[in-house]
Every structure is written in structure tokens, then in C-alpha cells.
Write a protein that holds these residues in place. Structure first.
Motif, PDB file in Angstrom:
ATOM      1  N   ILE A 110       0.787  -1.116   0.438  1.00 36.97           N
ATOM      2  CA  ILE A 110       0.153   0.226   0.057  1.00 36.97           C
ATOM      3  C   ILE A 110       0.920   1.015   0.379  1.00 36.97           C
ATOM      4  O   ILE A 110       0.329   2.196  -1.214  1.00 36.97           O
ATOM      5  CB  ILE A 110      -1.149   0.189   1.175  1.00 36.97           C
ATOM      6  N   HIS A 147      -0.637  16.163   5.428  1.00 37.13           N
ATOM      7  CA  HIS A 147       0.554  15.288   6.087  1.00 37.13           C
ATOM      8  C   HIS A 147      -0.517  14.571   7.104  1.00 37.13           C
ATOM      9  O   HIS A 147      -1.856  14.860   6.866  1.00 37.13           O
ATOM     10  CB  HIS A 147       0.585  15.929   7.756  1.00 37.13           C
ATOM     11  N   MET A 176      -7.620   0.212   4.534  1.00 31.43           N
ATOM     12  CA  MET A 176      -7.784   1.393   5.622  1.00 31.43           C
ATOM     13  C   MET A 176      -8.194   2.176   5.933  1.00 31.43           C
ATOM     14  O   MET A 176      -9.599   2.661   5.373  1.00 31.43           O
ATOM     15  CB  MET A 176      -6.549   2.195   4.761  1.00 31.43           C
TER      16      MET A 176
HETATM   17  C1  LIG Z   1       0.087   1.838   5.221  1.00 34.90           C
HETATM   18  C2  LIG Z   1       0.088   2.585   6.086  1.00 34.90           C
HETATM   19  C3  LIG Z   1      -0.552   2.417   7.285  1.00 34.90           C
HETATM   20  C4  LIG Z   1      -0.443   3.839   8.238  1.00 34.90           C
HETATM   21  N1  LIG Z   1      -1.480   3.451   9.703  1.00 34.90           N
HETATM   22  C5  LIG Z   1      -1.086   4.287  10.608  1.00 34.90           C
HETATM   23  C6  LIG Z   1      -2.096   3.928  12.071  1.00 34.90           C
HETATM   24  O1  LIG Z   1      -2.538   3.026  11.208  1.00 34.90           O
HETATM   25  N2  LIG Z   1      -1.790   5.352  12.364  1.00 34.90           N
HETATM   26  C7  LIG Z   1      -1.284   6.929  11.673  1.00 34.90           C
HETATM   27  O2  LIG Z   1      -0.862   7.396  12.649  1.00 34.90           O
HETATM   28  N3  LIG Z   1      -0.642   6.735  10.406  1.00 34.90           N
HETATM   29  C8  LIG Z   1      -0.389   5.793   9.551  1.00 34.90           C
HETATM   30  N4  LIG Z   1      -0.479   5.991   8.376  1.00 34.90           N
HETATM   31  C9  LIG Z   1      -0.030   7.644   8.391  1.00 34.90           C
HETATM   32  C10 LIG Z   1       2.414   7.117   8.549  1.00 34.90           C
HETATM   33  O3  LIG Z   1       2.607   7.340   9.790  1.00 34.90           O
HETATM   34  C11 LIG Z   1       2.381   8.687   7.668  1.00 34.90           C
HETATM   35  O4  LIG Z   1       2.305   8.392   6.484  1.00 34.90           O
HETATM   36  C12 LIG Z   1       3.832   8.255   8.177  1.00 34.90           C
HETATM   37  O5  LIG Z   1       4.145   8.647   8.901  1.00 34.90           O
HETATM   38  C13 LIG Z   1       4.448   9.327   7.267  1.00 34.90           C
HETATM   39  O6  LIG Z   1       4.263  11.113   8.215  1.00 34.90           O
HETATM   40  P1  LIG Z   1       3.043  11.356   6.476  1.00 34.90           P
HETATM   41  O7  LIG Z   1       2.228  10.807   6.251  1.00 34.90           O
HETATM   42  O8  LIG Z   1       2.594  13.018   7.880  1.00 34.90           O
HETATM   43  O9  LIG Z   1       3.805  12.499   6.396  1.00 34.90           O
HETATM   44  C14 LIG Z   1       0.062   4.958   7.798  1.00 34.90           C
HETATM   45  C15 LIG Z   1       0.213   4.994   6.546  1.00 34.90           C
HETATM   46  C16 LIG Z   1      -0.078   3.927   5.166  1.00 34.90           C
HETATM   47  C17 LIG Z   1       1.028   4.015   4.082  1.00 34.90           C
END
Ligand SMILES: Cc1cc2nc3c(=O)[nH]c(=O)nc-3n(C[C@H](O)[C@H](O)[C@H](O)COP(=O)(O)O)c2cc1C
Length: 339
Positions: free
Chosen positions: A72, A132, A316
Motif C-alpha cells: 500500500i 501530512h 485502510m
Molecule cells: C499502509 C499505511 C498504514 C498507516 N497506518 C497508520 C496508523 O495506523 N496510524 C497513523 O497515525 N498513521 C498511519 N499511517 C500514516 C503514516 O504513519 C505516515 O504516512 C508516515 O508517518 C509519514 O507521515 P506523513 O503522512 O505525515 O508524511 C499509515 C500509512 C500507510 C501508508
């Protein structure tokens, strides 16, 4: 300088070399979300081709043994690469999992044709560095009219479905499932240890994992309660409260991104749909919170599939709304991921 600081200075024109284009595209792609900010990818660029590999050394063997979340994450980076190529006026041709005996080769992107980017594509590109992950509640404002239907259309363009849980019972049930998943993460020693590795402390020089600048020090209870992952693993790390936090008590619009089957192809589609939806939301001024804790526990994922997703495969849990404070993350530099 980033491609987003002053695109006119770094934007390759028609005469640009394949190396410059690859660098531009990868610099955008690495902004994609990834599970625990593992950034499980690496790229190569040759001639008019960019390839993306999953980096299995950055997988989560305990939480994600099949590599579903890794794929993903790669799908989200693939969609971002497509957006960057469209920004350059290039028409990308994508082959997903093009080599049967090389399952870590996520995609090859080639191009030969040029068509100028339209406004919508430029807006998606502009949202890449602005998007973000939000952790916490949302303000009481409803989503702008038509926004939810538009998000659903964006997901469908990539072959996924954004299922909206509108009924109170359904929202409560999903919140309870997320809470159960989070409980498993905190109390199962192997899961907790793996997650702690990706929750980096203040002052860390690491360019991966989730830093304290990305989440609030204390999450106010939201209604219904969707707990955030414990990236601080017991420390009082995180951002201080925002002045608007007392208003951010709503869970927002609660949705689940689903696919009709559950093979690596579907995971990559789900990732592309995820990033399309997230960029569209960001360009519309909406924040999004992601929860995958329950989908890492097979029994909870099965329950969600049967009882909350009409038998489709949940990929998701996503909540959308208006947010004041949304944290900032880190990324590895392009030279570490582009060969
Ligand atoms: C497959 C996947 C699962 C994720 N699961 C969670 C989650 O359970 N909780 C959360 O806070 N963020 C989750 N995220 C977001 C990531 O933590 C986040 O994309 C990463 O820390 C980078 O930060 P940004 O999205 O602010 O750039 C997920 C992202 C992906 C792609």
C-alpha cells in the motif's frame, strides 16, 4: 532545493535528461505516506523508464507479515510519481508487478507522449508536500458540500472503494475495532517492540520513523474514540496542545478504503487510491487521519470485512475533517533511494 520550493528553477523542460526527470519524480514520490514512515521503496531511472522496488528490509515482519501495508505504501509512492510526471506534461504508462518472478518490482513507468498538465493535475502536485497525516480529532464544521462524493470518485478511479460509515452504530463499532487493534499493539510484546523501533525520540537524526513533531503529546478523547498509535511508547513526547484543540473533538467523516479482492495487485491499487484521495483532500483544505491498527490483527480485519465492509477487503480506515494543527514528518534523501 526541493522541487516544490521553486519548481521553475528545477523543472526539467523538454530537453532535460532522463536523470533529471527521474530525480524530479523521485523527489516528489518520497513524500508519499508509508506505514510507520518506513519508506519501504527504492527507485531506478534509465532512459525513459523509472522503476520502483519494494525494500523488504524495511517491512514489518510482525505487524505486516504478508507485506500488504508495504505494498500500500509503495502504491502511494507510485501514484505520487504519476502525479509528478503529469506535472511535467508527460503521459506515464505504468505496468504494475511487471515481472512475475520478481515480486518486489512494484512497477515500471515509461513515457513517450507529452500532453500539458491540466489545473486539477497541477493542484494534486501542489498538495504533495502539503499533505501530512493528522492524528487526533477534527473541528465541528461539516465537510463542504460534494466533498465526500468527490473523494469517493477519486478512490474509484484507482479501482478501490471509499466506504462511508454514516450510521452511529457502524461508527461506534469501527471505533471499537480500532481500539481493540490498538490494545493488541500496546500489549503484544512483539508488536509493541516492532512499533517502538519506528517511534523515534526527540533530537533523533533518523530520516525515517515517526518523530515527536508528527503527533500531539496528549490526544484529547474524540467522539467516538479512535485512538492514535502510541509512537511515543510511554514517553511524554509530542507536540504541545494547540489553542484550537478544545474544538477538535469530532471523529470527522469515518470511512474505510476497500478492495474487492486481496492480492498484491489490490494492495498497490489501494495505495494509489489512498494517495489520490489524500492529495485531493489536502487540495480541498481537508485533513485526514489514518488507522491501520485493527487491520494488522487477522481476526479484527475479518470482523471488519464481514460486518462493516459488505464483504469487501478493508485496506485502510480513514477519517476526514478540518484540523488546525497537523504534524510534520521526515524523509530519507533522494540519493538514498534512487540508484
Ligand atoms: C499502509 C499505511 C498504514 C498507516 N497506518 C497508520 C496508523 O495506523 N496510524 C497513523 O497515525 N498513521 C498511519 N499511517 C500514516 C503514516 O504513519 C505516515 O504516512 C508516515 O508517518 C509519514 O507521515 P506523513 O503522512 O505525515 O508524511 C499509515 C500509512 C500507510 C501508508
Amino acid at each position: 532545493m526541493s522541487v516544490f520550493d521553486s519548481p521553475s528553477d528545477v523543472l526539467p523542460d523538454q530537453a532535460s535528461s532522463p536523470e533529471e526527470i527521474a530525480r524530479f519524480v523521485v523527489e516528489a514520490a518520497i513524500n508519499a505516506p508509508s506505514v510507520n514512515n518506513t519508506q519501504p521503496w527504492w527507485f531506478y531511472g534509465i532512459d525513459r523508464e523509472i522503476g520502483m522496488h519494494a525494500d523488504t528490509e524495511r517491512s514489518l515482519p510482525v505487524a505486516d507479515p504478508d507485506g500488504r501495508e508495504m505494498m500500500i505504501s509503495c502504491g502511494a509512492a507510485l501514484f505520487t510519481a504519476r502525479v509528478a510526471l503529469r506535472y511535467l506534461g508527460v503521459v506515464p504508462k505504468v505496468r504494475v508487478l511487471p515481472e512475475q518472478d520478481l515480486p518486489t518490482l512494484v512497477a515500471k513507468i515509461n513515457w513517450s507522449e507529452s500532453v500539458p498538465a491540466v489545473g486539477y493535475e497541477r493542484e494534486l502536485f501542489a498538495a504533495v508536500p502539503r499533505r501530512h497525516t493528522h492524528r487526533g480529532g477534527f473541528g465541528p464544521e461539516p465537510l463542504p458540500a460534494g466533498a465526500l462524493a468527490a473523494l469517493q470518485i477519486e478512490a474509484a478511479k484507482e479501482g478501490a472503494k471509499l466506504l462511508v460509515l454514516a450510521g452511529e452504530d457502524q461508527r461506534d463499532a469501527l471505533a471499537a475495532v480500532v481500539e481493540a487493534g490498538d490494545y493488541a499493539l500496546r500489549h503484544d510484546e512483539a508488536r509493541a517492540r516492532e512499533q517502538a523501533h519506528w517511534g523515534t525520540g526527540p533530537g533523533s537524526r533518523r530520516r525515517d520513523g515517526v518523530p515527536p513533531s508528527a503527533y500531539p503529546a496528549r490526544q484529547a478523547r474524540i467522539e467516538p474514540n479512535f485512538p492514535a498509535r502510541d509512537f511515543a511508547h510511554g514517553h511524554d513526547w509530542g507536540l504541545p496542545p494547540d489553542s484550537g484543540d478544545h474544538l477538535a473533538r469530532s471523529a470527522g467523516i469515518v470511512t474505510v478504503l476497500t478492495t474487492s479482492s486481496d492480492r498484491p495487485h489490490d494492495w498497490i491499487s489501494a495505495g494509489q487510491a489512498l494517495q489520490r484521495v489524500l492529495l485531493f483532500a489536502a487540495s480541498s483544505g481537508l485533513a485526514a487521519a489514518l488507522h491501520s491498527q485493527p487491520l494488522e490483527v487477522p481476526q479484527l480485519r475479518d470482523f471488519s470485512k464481514v460486518h462493516l465492509c459488505d464483504g469487501a477487503y478493508p485496506q485502510m480506515v480513514l477519517r476526514f475533517g478540518a484540523a488546525g494543527q497537523t504534524g510534520a514528518s521526515v524523509r530519507r534523501p533522494v540519493q538514498d533511494v534512487l540508484l
